[in-house]
Enzyme design. Structure first.
Site, PDB file in Angstrom:
ATOM      1  N   HIS A 371     -22.484   7.786  26.741  1.00 48.67           N
ATOM      2  CA  HIS A 371     -21.489   6.781  26.375  1.00 48.67           C
ATOM      3  C   HIS A 371     -20.197   7.399  25.853  1.00 48.67           C
ATOM      4  O   HIS A 371     -19.180   6.692  25.714  1.00 48.67           O
ATOM      5  CB  HIS A 371     -22.068   5.824  25.326  1.00 48.67           C
ATOM      6  CG  HIS A 371     -21.635   4.406  25.518  1.00 48.67           C
ATOM      7  ND1 HIS A 371     -20.337   4.058  25.811  1.00 48.67           N
ATOM      8  CD2 HIS A 371     -22.323   3.243  25.477  1.00 48.67           C
ATOM      9  CE1 HIS A 371     -20.232   2.747  25.927  1.00 48.67           C
ATOM     10  NE2 HIS A 371     -21.431   2.218  25.732  1.00 48.67           N
ATOM     11  N   ASP A 375     -18.422   4.330  30.166  1.00 47.63           N
ATOM     12  CA  ASP A 375     -18.720   3.037  29.554  1.00 47.63           C
ATOM     13  C   ASP A 375     -19.563   2.201  30.512  1.00 47.63           C
ATOM     14  O   ASP A 375     -19.803   2.591  31.660  1.00 47.63           O
ATOM     15  CB  ASP A 375     -17.447   2.303  29.144  1.00 47.63           C
ATOM     16  CG  ASP A 375     -16.478   2.069  30.301  1.00 47.63           C
ATOM     17  OD1 ASP A 375     -16.951   1.848  31.441  1.00 47.63           O
ATOM     18  OD2 ASP A 375     -15.258   2.088  30.078  1.00 47.63           O
TER      19      ASP A 375
END
Length: 398
Positions: A371, A375
């Protein structure tokens, strides 16, 4: 001119390697590029080639020695030439550790006169491993050249019955190879330090099966190489990654590095664990080239003969467990890569077909992403594009 042979660094975090075999004896002639020795790292058993032509001389390492990266272990000299005399310590400043070194339990029994863990030198990796395994550093005696505590000291202690954190009262303790042990360490580090998230997508694999039959038959006839579903996935994923550079990026600690080549790692099961052999520049290779290289890498991996280039530089990894009848699974990212694709088996399922129930060969893919780099929207878009490519491979493979 004499050429020194050092323990090579095959990856960013490597501190040492274990010498498994010399392919030549001291005093024997060797050609440039000819196999010289085999070493074991946390990824695989790797065959190292000679950097020069000459005579093997000044061998300083024995089979079984654990050797710091950068330390000279032998020389290649010209006939009649002698290896240079050592005038300074090795680049790493640490000695080789022989397989005949004293047992770690004996090393752990320190006297009160020896320096405590608060004053003894401890490598950062050893300190981290000790914390992860609950090892009391005050009970560890370092085996470094100046008494420093090395990562090997902690790992050996963890693997030993009656270690500093206590031995089991019953049951057998299985000894792990360094490949399996360090693979466990790396996956633990990844899982605990990389913020994973997962995106799952099903794809109709009917066209993929047809492509394998049609294209694979032609390639096998022309090249004698069998095309697998993994080969098709490597080719398609590499081409889709061109549109999604963040999925092919790396986390460096200071920021995101966008990699120009799509070097696809293919997870392969070996006796001691799993290795990820690399198909470099897969976006520019045709299906036949990918299949041939994957076949070569598989054979070398099974024989324990992978070379440094075979396991270095992957920017994205595919792990396919479909051949083991697994429907779906989640994989752990291989840092510094930003993502890994886990692929399940192709199996017939009832799904909507033109608004009516129908039976189609379906495949489940799970994308694990970092992450810090990727995204949710980027991961989902990539996986959707890959699913569309699987449903129309001819458009992408030409």
């Amino acid at each position: 001119m004499a050429h020194n042979i050092v323990m090579p660094a095959l990856e960013m975090a490597q501190e040492n390697g274990k010498l498994l075999a010399w392919r030549k004896k001291e005093g024997e002639a060797i050609a440039k590029g000819e196999p010289l020795l085999e070493i074991e790292t946390d990824k695989a058993v790797v065959e190292i080639e000679s950097p020069a032509e000459g005579i093997l001389a000044g061998v300083k390492a024995r089979v079984g020695d654990v050797i710091p990266v950068g330390q000279t272990i032998a020389w290649i000299v010209m006939p009649g030439e002698k290896p240079p005399a050592e005038t300074q310590p090795s680049a790493s400043g640490r000695r080789m550790e022989s397989k005949t070194s004293p047992a770690p339990l004996a090393a752990a029994a320190k006297s009160s006169a020896e320096p405590s863990s608060s004053t003894a030198r401890i490598s950062p990796k050893a300190r981290r491993l000790a914390k992860e395994h609950g090892i009391d550093l005050s009970r560890v005696r370092g085996t470094g050249s100046e008494g420093e505590i090395l990562a090997e000291d902690i790992l050996a202690l963890v693997a030993s019955p009656g270690s500093a954190k206590g031995a089991p009262t019953s049951g057998a303790l299985e000894t792990m190879s360094s490949i399996a042990r360090l693979m466990a360490e790396r996956t633990t580090q990844s899982w605990t330090s990389v913020p994973h998230f997962f995106v799952v997508r099903e794809a109709d694999a009917g066209a993929l099966i047809e492509a394998r039959e049609k294209l694979g038959s032609a390639i096998e006839k022309a090249q004698g190489v069998r095309v697998t579903q993994t080969d098709l996935l490597v080719a398609l994923a590499a081409r889709v990654l061109v549109k999604h550079p963040r999925l092919n990026a790396s986390w460096t600690g200071q920021g995101i590095r966008l990699n120009l080549e799509m070097n696809i790692g293919v997870a392969m099961a070996v006796n001691d664990g799993v290795v990820a052999a690399v198909i470099p520049g897969a976006q520019a290779k045709n299906l036949g080239e990918i299949a041939a290289l994957r076949h070569e890498l598989t054979e070398r991996a099974r024989a324990g003969k992978l070379r440094p280039a075979d396991i270095s530089g992957a920017t994205f990894t595919i792990s396919n467990l479909g051949m083991y009848k697994v429907d779906a699974f989640s994989a752990i990212i291989n840092p510094p890569q930003a993502a890994i694709l886990a692929v399940g088996r192709i199996t017939d399922r009832v799904v909507p077909v033109d608004g009516k129930p129908g039976i189609r060969p379906m495949m489940t893919m799970t994308l694990s992403s970092d992450h810090r780099v990727v995204d949710g929207a980027r991961a989902a878009t990539f996986l959707n594009d890959l699913a569309e490519a699987i449903q129309d491979p001819g458009k992408w493979l030409g």
